[in-house]
Design a protein around this motif. Sequence first.
Motif, short mmCIF file in Angstrom:
data_model
loop_
_atom_site.label_atom_id
_atom_site.label_comp_id
_atom_site.label_asym_id
_atom_site.label_seq_id
_atom_site.Cartn_x
_atom_site.Cartn_y
_atom_site.Cartn_z
N ALA A 92 0.71 -1.31 0.00
CA ALA A 92 0.01 -0.13 0.01
C ALA A 92 0.83 1.16 0.09
N ALA A 93 1.92 1.17 0.40
CA ALA A 93 3.07 2.26 0.44
C ALA A 93 2.92 2.91 -0.98
N GLN A 94 2.74 4.23 -1.16
CA GLN A 94 2.67 5.02 -2.35
C GLN A 94 3.88 6.04 -2.61
N HIS A 95 4.75 6.20 -1.47
CA HIS A 95 6.02 6.89 -1.77
C HIS A 95 7.00 6.14 -0.96
N ALA A 96 8.28 6.39 -1.30
CA ALA A 96 9.47 5.88 -0.68
C ALA A 96 9.68 6.12 0.73
N SER A 97 8.84 7.53 1.05
CA SER A 97 9.15 7.90 2.54
C SER A 97 8.14 7.01 3.17
N GLU A 98 7.12 6.67 2.57
CA GLU A 98 5.95 5.82 3.43
C GLU A 98 6.55 4.49 3.60
N GLN A 99 7.38 3.55 2.46
CA GLN A 99 7.90 2.59 2.90
C GLN A 99 9.12 2.43 3.55
N ALA A 100 9.93 3.60 3.58
CA ALA A 100 10.92 3.74 4.77
C ALA A 100 10.46 3.95 6.12
N LEU A 101 9.55 4.54 6.21
CA LEU A 101 8.89 4.64 7.51
C LEU A 101 8.25 3.21 8.26
N LEU A 102 7.88 2.52 7.24
CA LEU A 102 7.06 0.92 7.31
C LEU A 102 8.43 0.02 7.73
N GLU A 103 9.45 0.08 6.80
CA GLU A 103 10.82 -0.77 7.19
C GLU A 103 11.33 -0.43 8.52
N LEU A 104 11.53 0.96 8.67
CA LEU A 104 12.24 1.19 9.90
C LEU A 104 11.45 0.62 10.94
#
Length: 193
Positions: A92-104
């Motif tokens: 569902a992550a639409q931006h790299a910043s969202e994916q970064a937040l989720l991974e972190l």
Amino acid sequence: MSIYQLKQSVSEPGQGCAVTALLQQRQPLLSAWYAAPLSRDRVSRLQVAVQDEQQARLCNGVSCFQLHVLQLVCRFQRQADVELEYQQLLTAAQHASEQALLELVYGQLLTSCKQAGAHQHLTDGFVLAADYLSSTDYFQLLRQHELLAWLPLSESPSLPQALASLLAEAVVIKQLQGGADVQFGRSHLDTLG
């Protein structure tokens, strides 16, 4: 109870505001630690606050991604298996910043319990977050992750620990093993040489 009062009630002294900051509509801080162990009462209050905030955001057409990440944190804190939820949020992550937040955040949650796979999620999150971090936050997060890489991980989770405890344990392990650096993630030649 208003949303403001609910947000105030989920903050506990001494535990920082990183988790509750996810309730706000501003960009979350990617260098923050979101995996501090929480009391059952605080998790319950956070879940109510998330539901209320989601309704408000949906009515206004505002993104709820960081609220979904906060729900993942709450479920993990209640010792639920959140692997499927993590996979769904990754899609569902639409931006790299969202994916970064989720991974972190997911890497931090796994690290707090010294669970296998944590280092890879921290590495992936760091690589994704690098473009969004100030130089100070970049090096702080790099040093933190390099230290956390010393922790032994297991398939069976241990009881969650606070970041300070994990870092102290990592320092001891590093000293006992002679202090040779562990390579974290990728080479940092772009900033170090």
